[in-house]
Design a protein around this motif. Sequence first.
Motif, short mmCIF file in Angstrom:
data_model
loop_
_atom_site.label_atom_id
_atom_site.label_comp_id
_atom_site.label_asym_id
_atom_site.label_seq_id
_atom_site.Cartn_x
_atom_site.Cartn_y
_atom_site.Cartn_z
N SER A 261 -12.60 -7.49 7.93
CA SER A 261 -13.47 -7.00 9.01
C SER A 261 -14.93 -7.10 8.61
CB SER A 261 -13.12 -5.54 9.32
OG SER A 261 -11.79 -5.42 9.77
N MET A 262 -15.23 -6.81 7.34
CA MET A 262 -16.62 -6.88 6.87
C MET A 262 -17.16 -8.31 6.95
SD MET A 262 -18.22 -5.88 3.17
CE MET A 262 -17.26 -7.17 2.37
N TYR A 263 -16.38 -9.27 6.45
CA TYR A 263 -16.82 -10.67 6.52
C TYR A 263 -17.12 -11.06 7.97
CZ TYR A 263 -14.78 -11.27 1.79
OH TYR A 263 -14.46 -11.17 0.45
N LEU A 264 -16.16 -10.78 8.84
CA LEU A 264 -16.32 -11.19 10.24
C LEU A 264 -17.46 -10.45 10.93
CD1 LEU A 264 -12.60 -11.61 11.40
CD2 LEU A 264 -14.22 -13.38 10.72
N ALA A 265 -17.68 -9.19 10.57
CA ALA A 265 -18.78 -8.43 11.15
C ALA A 265 -20.12 -9.06 10.78
CB ALA A 265 -18.74 -6.97 10.70
N LEU A 266 -20.16 -9.74 9.65
CA LEU A 266 -21.36 -10.45 9.21
C LEU A 266 -21.42 -11.87 9.77
CD1 LEU A 266 -21.41 -9.30 5.48
CD2 LEU A 266 -23.02 -8.61 7.25
N GLY A 267 -20.39 -12.26 10.53
CA GLY A 267 -20.35 -13.61 11.08
C GLY A 267 -19.93 -14.65 10.08
N ILE A 268 -19.25 -14.22 9.01
CA ILE A 268 -18.79 -15.16 7.96
C ILE A 268 -17.33 -15.51 8.21
CG2 ILE A 268 -18.40 -15.46 5.49
CD1 ILE A 268 -20.62 -13.39 5.01
N PRO A 269 -16.99 -16.79 8.41
CA PRO A 269 -15.58 -17.19 8.57
C PRO A 269 -14.77 -16.84 7.32
CG PRO A 269 -17.06 -18.95 9.25
CD PRO A 269 -17.92 -17.92 8.56
N VAL A 270 -13.46 -16.84 7.45
CA VAL A 270 -12.62 -16.32 6.37
C VAL A 270 -11.53 -17.31 5.95
CG1 VAL A 270 -13.01 -13.91 6.93
CG2 VAL A 270 -11.14 -15.14 8.05
N LEU A 271 -11.10 -17.13 4.71
CA LEU A 271 -9.91 -17.79 4.16
C LEU A 271 -8.92 -16.69 3.83
CD1 LEU A 271 -11.66 -20.25 1.65
CD2 LEU A 271 -10.79 -20.82 3.93
N VAL A 272 -7.70 -16.78 4.36
CA VAL A 272 -6.70 -15.73 4.14
C VAL A 272 -5.38 -16.35 3.67
CG1 VAL A 272 -7.73 -14.23 5.89
CG2 VAL A 272 -5.86 -15.76 6.54
N TRP A 273 -4.59 -15.53 3.01
CA TRP A 273 -3.25 -15.95 2.59
C TRP A 273 -2.40 -16.22 3.82
CZ3 TRP A 273 1.11 -12.28 0.80
CH2 TRP A 273 2.16 -13.00 0.21
N LYS A 274 -1.70 -17.36 3.83
CA LYS A 274 -0.95 -17.76 5.02
C LYS A 274 0.21 -16.81 5.33
CE LYS A 274 2.41 -20.96 2.96
NZ LYS A 274 3.00 -22.32 3.03
N GLU A 275 0.68 -16.05 4.34
CA GLU A 275 1.77 -15.12 4.57
C GLU A 275 1.29 -13.69 4.83
OE1 GLU A 275 5.10 -15.52 1.84
OE2 GLU A 275 4.33 -17.49 1.25
N SER A 276 0.00 -13.50 4.97
CA SER A 276 -0.54 -12.17 5.24
C SER A 276 -0.38 -11.81 6.71
CB SER A 276 -2.02 -12.11 4.85
OG SER A 276 -2.80 -12.97 5.67
N ALA A 277 -0.40 -10.51 6.97
CA ALA A 277 -0.20 -10.03 8.35
C ALA A 277 -1.26 -10.52 9.30
CB ALA A 277 -0.15 -8.49 8.35
N LEU A 278 -2.48 -10.74 8.82
CA LEU A 278 -3.58 -11.11 9.72
C LEU A 278 -3.83 -12.62 9.78
CD1 LEU A 278 -6.35 -8.38 9.47
CD2 LEU A 278 -4.79 -8.89 11.34
N SER A 279 -2.98 -13.41 9.14
CA SER A 279 -3.19 -14.86 9.20
C SER A 279 -3.08 -15.39 10.63
CB SER A 279 -2.18 -15.58 8.29
OG SER A 279 -0.85 -15.36 8.72
N GLU A 280 -2.17 -14.81 11.40
CA GLU A 280 -2.01 -15.24 12.79
C GLU A 280 -3.26 -14.90 13.60
OE1 GLU A 280 0.85 -14.18 16.62
OE2 GLU A 280 1.71 -14.07 14.60
N PHE A 281 -3.80 -13.71 13.40
CA PHE A 281 -5.03 -13.31 14.09
C PHE A 281 -6.16 -14.28 13.76
CE2 PHE A 281 -9.14 -11.21 14.01
CZ PHE A 281 -9.19 -10.54 15.23
N VAL A 282 -6.32 -14.60 12.48
CA VAL A 282 -7.40 -15.47 12.04
C VAL A 282 -7.30 -16.85 12.69
CG1 VAL A 282 -8.28 -16.74 10.01
CG2 VAL A 282 -7.82 -14.28 9.86
N GLU A 283 -6.10 -17.39 12.74
CA GLU A 283 -5.93 -18.74 13.30
C GLU A 283 -6.04 -18.72 14.83
OE1 GLU A 283 -2.26 -20.11 11.38
OE2 GLU A 283 -3.54 -21.32 10.07
N GLU A 284 -5.47 -17.70 15.47
CA GLU A 284 -5.56 -17.62 16.93
C GLU A 284 -7.01 -17.46 17.40
OE1 GLU A 284 -3.03 -14.48 18.23
OE2 GLU A 284 -1.21 -15.73 18.21
N GLN A 285 -7.79 -16.68 16.66
CA GLN A 285 -9.18 -16.44 17.03
C GLN A 285 -10.10 -17.57 16.56
OE1 GLN A 285 -10.18 -13.88 18.97
NE2 GLN A 285 -8.07 -13.16 19.07
N GLY A 286 -9.58 -18.46 15.74
CA GLY A 286 -10.38 -19.59 15.26
C GLY A 286 -11.53 -19.18 14.36
N VAL A 287 -11.31 -18.11 13.55
CA VAL A 287 -12.38 -17.59 12.70
C VAL A 287 -12.19 -17.96 11.23
CG1 VAL A 287 -12.95 -15.70 14.25
CG2 VAL A 287 -11.19 -15.36 12.50
#
Length: 343
Positions: A261-287
Amino acid sequence: MNYFLSENVGNSRDAGTKPKKDIEQILESLNFVKIGIDFSISKKNFSVKLKKSLKALKAGDVLLVQYPLKKAYIVSKECRRLKKKGINTIVVVHDLNHLRLLKPRNLNDWVNKYQWKMRDLVILKSFSLVVAHNKIMKSYIEKFKISSEKIIELGIFDYLLPTELGIQEFSKDDVIIAGNLSEEKAAFVYKLPTESSYGLYGINYTTKDKRDNVHYYGSFDANNPSCLGGKFGLVWDGDSVHTCSGNFGEYLRYNNPYKLSMYLALGIPVLVWKESALSEFVEEQGVGIAISDLDSIPNILENMSEDDYQKFKHNATEISIKLRKGDFFKNAIKKSLTLITNS
């Protein structure tokens, strides 16, 4: 009337207290009334004061509690009593501590895991509604025999920031890593690949390693993380660069990491573990991008066009507006109150 129970959560430079404080601030903006109690007093005195503080609540009112909290059993017992009086109770889940012990190493771990699980189960079942991190955590909580209709998905934690703090446009490093950098929680930090540059921000960084591609910038104030700057923010935990391992790494399968949330609040795109709970959110939102291991980062960055990066940047900037205003939690509360009204 709508109320929320408040405890003095103190201050922390690793953002440990900011999520609860942000939610309290959002609740006050929604005209929830704060009920503050000293959680440091004895259990007996606390129980008496809690009853007195909640005496004014009547049938149809709403009380919100954030969990975990001190003296949780006493609070949950009181909430069960309130439910019998027709008062609606909501619990916002920040952590389920037994999920931090997904891979017990010995008998003591197994005992702790069981005790924490029973504690979490009893407490969550004491409330009318549960606000869970995401759909994966929601599915898990349903195993506690709490019906799906009584569990609201948050989606992602908000990250309130002052409007005058601009979007981070500069990139000191290819990838930044923020948070608790102790070897116990984030051992992977001490094994980062030699390709690409990494910027580290946070507490408990102990290595004397002088790798040219790794730069440590110290800790920062979670309420003003303007010092952070990088092309991508990494959300990773555990002791391996090849997968998120250990209890901290496995926990990413269920929780919403606040650093995302902190990275995105700063407008910084993210790299996340593909098996994490929020990986789907990250890819769907294109962030950002879901990755399987850290060794893939140099190749990803090398083959990424500027247009592709700017799309991630644009989408992260759009999400940042919502996170800074508290839109995700406001949405969850709106859904909760609608459910209560229609029940």
